[in-house]
Design a protein around this motif. Structure first.
Motif, PDB file in Angstrom:
ATOM      1  N   MET A   1      79.784  57.171 -72.738  1.00 50.66           N
ATOM      2  CA  MET A   1      79.196  56.496 -73.527  1.00 50.66           C
ATOM      3  C   MET A   1      79.536  56.537 -75.174  1.00 50.66           C
ATOM      4  SD  MET A   1      75.118  56.378 -74.261  1.00 50.66           S
ATOM      5  CE  MET A   1      74.196  55.495 -75.450  1.00 50.66           C
ATOM      6  N   ASP A   2      79.654  55.306 -75.694  1.00 47.03           N
ATOM      7  CA  ASP A   2      80.167  55.442 -77.242  1.00 47.03           C
ATOM      8  C   ASP A   2      78.726  55.825 -78.026  1.00 47.03           C
ATOM      9  OD1 ASP A   2      82.650  54.709 -76.516  1.00 47.03           O
ATOM     10  OD2 ASP A   2      82.134  52.705 -76.967  1.00 47.03           O
ATOM     11  N   LYS A   3      78.569  57.189 -78.533  1.00 54.52           N
ATOM     12  CA  LYS A   3      77.632  57.580 -79.415  1.00 54.52           C
ATOM     13  C   LYS A   3      77.616  56.767 -80.970  1.00 54.52           C
ATOM     14  CE  LYS A   3      75.174  60.339 -78.192  1.00 54.52           C
ATOM     15  NZ  LYS A   3      73.832  60.360 -77.615  1.00 54.52           N
ATOM     16  N   LEU A   4      78.712  56.569 -81.193  1.00 57.40           N
ATOM     17  CA  LEU A   4      78.745  56.137 -82.637  1.00 57.40           C
ATOM     18  C   LEU A   4      80.097  55.102 -82.894  1.00 57.40           C
ATOM     19  CD1 LEU A   4      78.181  56.113 -85.772  1.00 57.40           C
ATOM     20  CD2 LEU A   4      79.995  57.948 -86.078  1.00 57.40           C
ATOM     21  N   VAL A   5      79.701  54.101 -83.219  1.00 56.13           N
ATOM     22  CA  VAL A   5      80.846  53.056 -83.436  1.00 56.13           C
ATOM     23  C   VAL A   5      80.823  52.533 -84.802  1.00 56.13           C
ATOM     24  CG1 VAL A   5      81.701  50.951 -82.438  1.00 56.13           C
ATOM     25  CG2 VAL A   5      80.734  52.271 -81.026  1.00 56.13           C
ATOM     26  N   LEU A   6      81.860  52.610 -85.714  1.00 48.91           N
ATOM     27  CA  LEU A   6      82.103  52.152 -86.900  1.00 48.91           C
ATOM     28  C   LEU A   6      82.888  50.715 -86.887  1.00 48.91           C
ATOM     29  CD1 LEU A   6      82.690  55.105 -89.223  1.00 48.91           C
ATOM     30  CD2 LEU A   6      80.452  54.230 -88.532  1.00 48.91           C
TER      31      LEU A   6
ATOM     32  N   THR B   1      85.371  55.226 -83.180  1.00 42.08           N
ATOM     33  CA  THR B   1      84.389  55.371 -82.225  1.00 42.08           C
ATOM     34  C   THR B   1      84.263  56.789 -81.737  1.00 42.08           C
ATOM     35  OG1 THR B   1      84.936  53.242 -81.050  1.00 42.08           O
ATOM     36  CG2 THR B   1      84.041  54.754 -79.657  1.00 42.08           C
ATOM     37  N   VAL B   2      83.210  57.402 -81.711  1.00 45.06           N
ATOM     38  CA  VAL B   2      82.983  58.801 -81.247  1.00 45.06           C
ATOM     39  C   VAL B   2      82.216  58.734 -80.151  1.00 45.06           C
ATOM     40  CG1 VAL B   2      82.126  60.961 -81.927  1.00 45.06           C
ATOM     41  CG2 VAL B   2      82.840  59.356 -83.767  1.00 45.06           C
ATOM     42  N   HIS B   3      82.751  59.150 -78.792  1.00 42.51           N
ATOM     43  CA  HIS B   3      81.866  59.317 -77.487  1.00 42.51           C
ATOM     44  C   HIS B   3      80.732  60.556 -77.625  1.00 42.51           C
ATOM     45  CE1 HIS B   3      85.182  56.519 -76.702  1.00 42.51           C
ATOM     46  NE2 HIS B   3      86.150  57.542 -76.790  1.00 42.51           N
ATOM     47  N   GLU B   4      79.968  60.371 -76.782  1.00 39.19           N
ATOM     48  CA  GLU B   4      79.095  61.267 -76.288  1.00 39.19           C
ATOM     49  C   GLU B   4      79.597  62.613 -75.937  1.00 39.19           C
ATOM     50  OE1 GLU B   4      74.773  61.987 -74.256  1.00 39.19           O
ATOM     51  OE2 GLU B   4      76.389  60.286 -73.452  1.00 39.19           O
ATOM     52  N   GLY B   5      79.073  63.805 -76.759  1.00 37.03           N
ATOM     53  CA  GLY B   5      79.786  64.829 -76.485  1.00 37.03           C
ATOM     54  C   GLY B   5      81.054  65.324 -77.251  1.00 37.03           C
TER      55      GLY B   5
ATOM     56  N   ARG C   1      79.647  47.244 -89.770  1.00 38.14           N
ATOM     57  CA  ARG C   1      78.332  47.794 -89.067  1.00 38.14           C
ATOM     58  C   ARG C   1      78.502  49.065 -88.532  1.00 38.14           C
ATOM     59  NH1 ARG C   1      76.278  44.139 -84.297  1.00 38.14           N
ATOM     60  NH2 ARG C   1      78.296  44.850 -83.416  1.00 38.14           N
ATOM     61  N   VAL C   2      77.187  49.928 -88.565  1.00 35.73           N
ATOM     62  CA  VAL C   2      77.068  51.380 -87.868  1.00 35.73           C
ATOM     63  C   VAL C   2      76.605  51.089 -86.567  1.00 35.73           C
ATOM     64  CG1 VAL C   2      76.382  53.489 -88.304  1.00 35.73           C
ATOM     65  CG2 VAL C   2      77.349  52.070 -90.105  1.00 35.73           C
ATOM     66  N   LEU C   3      76.874  51.448 -85.511  1.00 31.91           N
ATOM     67  CA  LEU C   3      76.056  51.310 -84.301  1.00 31.91           C
ATOM     68  C   LEU C   3      75.893  52.807 -83.939  1.00 31.91           C
ATOM     69  CD1 LEU C   3      77.915  48.639 -84.357  1.00 31.91           C
ATOM     70  CD2 LEU C   3      76.907  48.245 -82.077  1.00 31.91           C
ATOM     71  N   ILE C   4      74.701  53.213 -83.647  1.00 29.85           N
ATOM     72  CA  ILE C   4      74.491  54.641 -82.806  1.00 29.85           C
ATOM     73  C   ILE C   4      73.799  54.357 -81.513  1.00 29.85           C
ATOM     74  CG2 ILE C   4      73.158  56.786 -82.907  1.00 29.85           C
ATOM     75  CD1 ILE C   4      73.519  56.693 -86.000  1.00 29.85           C
ATOM     76  N   ASN C   5      74.404  54.831 -80.420  1.00 35.69           N
ATOM     77  CA  ASN C   5      73.882  54.689 -79.109  1.00 35.69           C
ATOM     78  C   ASN C   5      73.669  53.092 -78.746  1.00 35.69           C
ATOM     79  OD1 ASN C   5      73.526  57.189 -78.265  1.00 35.69           O
ATOM     80  ND2 ASN C   5      71.629  57.282 -79.043  1.00 35.69           N
TER      81      ASN C   5
ATOM     82  N   ALA D   1      77.123  68.821 -78.191  1.00 31.62           N
ATOM     83  CA  ALA D   1      76.612  67.836 -79.370  1.00 31.62           C
ATOM     84  C   ALA D   1      77.793  66.853 -79.572  1.00 31.62           C
ATOM     85  CB  ALA D   1      76.346  68.887 -80.528  1.00 31.62           C
ATOM     86  N   THR D   2      77.142  65.797 -80.202  1.00 34.77           N
ATOM     87  CA  THR D   2      78.196  64.994 -80.718  1.00 34.77           C
ATOM     88  C   THR D   2      77.998  65.020 -82.239  1.00 34.77           C
ATOM     89  OG1 THR D   2      77.788  63.210 -78.949  1.00 34.77           O
ATOM     90  CG2 THR D   2      78.540  62.294 -80.799  1.00 34.77           C
ATOM     91  N   ALA D   3      79.169  65.277 -82.798  1.00 35.30           N
ATOM     92  CA  ALA D   3      79.570  65.601 -84.290  1.00 35.30           C
ATOM     93  C   ALA D   3      80.513  64.880 -85.021  1.00 35.30           C
ATOM     94  CB  ALA D   3      79.447  67.016 -84.433  1.00 35.30           C
TER      95      ALA D   3
END
Length: 361
Positions: free
Chosen positions: A1-6, A25-29, A59-63, A185-187
């Motif tokens: 899952m993509d936790k953060l997408v810019l 894109t930052v994936h979960e974990g 845009r900033v997308l979280i979850n 953690a997702t960091a």
């Protein structure tokens, strides 16, 4: 899952762009490091993710939810500031409970969060101390505990080791990386220090002048940089001018200071133009006085001649500053090597650690 997408994030102050068209894109974990020199826009990008700054575009997308217009306190993001930003008049426990109390949790819920976070960060024995009574490493753990107490979807850390001395920094970067992975953690971590990025992150995004230069595992970026800036920025590197003799897919033969060099060539080179050759300080296989050069030279190496300007003993290695046709180039050699100033030397370099690019770094 993509936790953060810019998506296409830009930030402009007046006519000055600070961040330009950043996608990430930052994936979960996953732990991603934003790495680059001071002023490259990495902290601005972190503040945009946190909601402390609004982007000029993108845009900033979280979850999967667009939070671009959502205020910081509604984003489920925990932030560890560079200065830690602990409240000096509050104890460790009070600092940690500040966030949960603002979330209007019951006393019982707050105390349970406090207990678990203190245990997780090994701060139980320090719960009643004030920040001034803590070491730098302890303050960092309190700042992390406070960020975790709000149970964030994403943890953001801005130069988390900048206030620590070298020995504590070395220990804390290992401990923090292990801790973040243990809690899955997702960091996103902002740093200008390559060792921080290589020790902690799963992936690194190198930035320059507000733009993404290359993203990937640190080892991949180090071994296969996509441009001259990344090659020069990662590791302690030098650059020197060269002329193209011939080139093939991914490699080239160049004239560098009168010597024939084989190099990696990630980009197509123009034979009519001078190119930049980047090589690591640790690319040196051997370094000899010219008159003591072995009769059987290392023919599979690139050779560079110069005059010693200075030798610096660094314990396990020696840093030798070579003057090569007016360019002052530091190279690393073994601890037993020492040359007098003014000595003429020749260095043999590993070709796989030499890269040619159309532009200078």
């Amino acid at each position: 899952m993509d936790k953060l997408v810019l998506q296409g994030i830009g930030k402009t102050y007046g006519d000055a762009p600070v961040v330009r068209g950043v996608d990430m894109t930052v994936h979960e974990g996953e732990i991603v490091a934003l790495l680059g020199p001071s002023g490259c826009g990495k902290t601005t990008l972190l503040w945009i993710i946190a909601g402390l700054l609004s982007p000029s575009e993108g845009r900033v997308l979280i979850n999967g939810v667009d939070v671009t217009a959502v205020p910081a306190n509604k984003r489920s993001v925990g932030v560890v500031f560079q200065s830690y930003a602990l409240f000096p008049h509050m104890t460790v426990s009070q600092n940690i409970l500040f966030g949960p109390q603002n979330q209007r949790l019951s006393t019982a819920e707050g105390l349970e969060i406090l207990r678990s976070v203190l245990e997780l960060t090994r701060l139980e024995q320090l719960a009643h101390r004030y920040p001034a009574e803590l070491s730098g490493g302890q303050q960092q753990r309190v700042a992390l505990a406070r960020a975790l107490a709000v149970k964030p979807a994403l943890i953001l850390l801005d130069e988390p080791f900048s206030n620590l001395d070298a020995k504590v920094r070395e220990t804390m970067r290992v401990e923090l990386g292990q801790f973040l992975r243990r809690i899955r953690a997702t960091a996103v971590i902002v740093t200008h220090d390559q060792e921080d990025a290589s020790h902690i992150s799963d992936r690194v995004m190198v930035m320059r002048a507000g733009m993404t230069q290359q993203t990937g595992r640190f080892s991949d970026l180090y071994q296969a940089p996509s441009n001259a800036f990344v090659a020069h920025f990662l590791g302690h590197s030098n650059w020197i001018a060269g002329k193209v003799i011939s080139q093939d897919a991914g490699t080239a033969v160049l004239d560098v200071a009168g010597n024939s060099w084989r190099v990696c060539a990630p980009q197509t080179l123009d034979p009519s133009k001078t190119v930049a050759v980047v090589f690591r300080r640790n690319a040196i296989r051997t370094l000899h006085l010219i008159e003591h050069m072995p009769s059987l030279a290392l023919n599979d190496c690139n050779h560079l001649q110069g005059v010693v300007e200075k030798c610096v003993d660094l314990g396990p290695k020696t840093l030798v500053w070579m003057n090569c046709e007016g360019e002052l180039l530091p190279v690393e050699s073994g601890p037993e090597v020492h040359f007098e100033e003014g000595s003429s030397v020749v260095a043999a370099l590993e070709p796989s650690l030499c890269f040619a690019f159309p532009e200078r770094p």
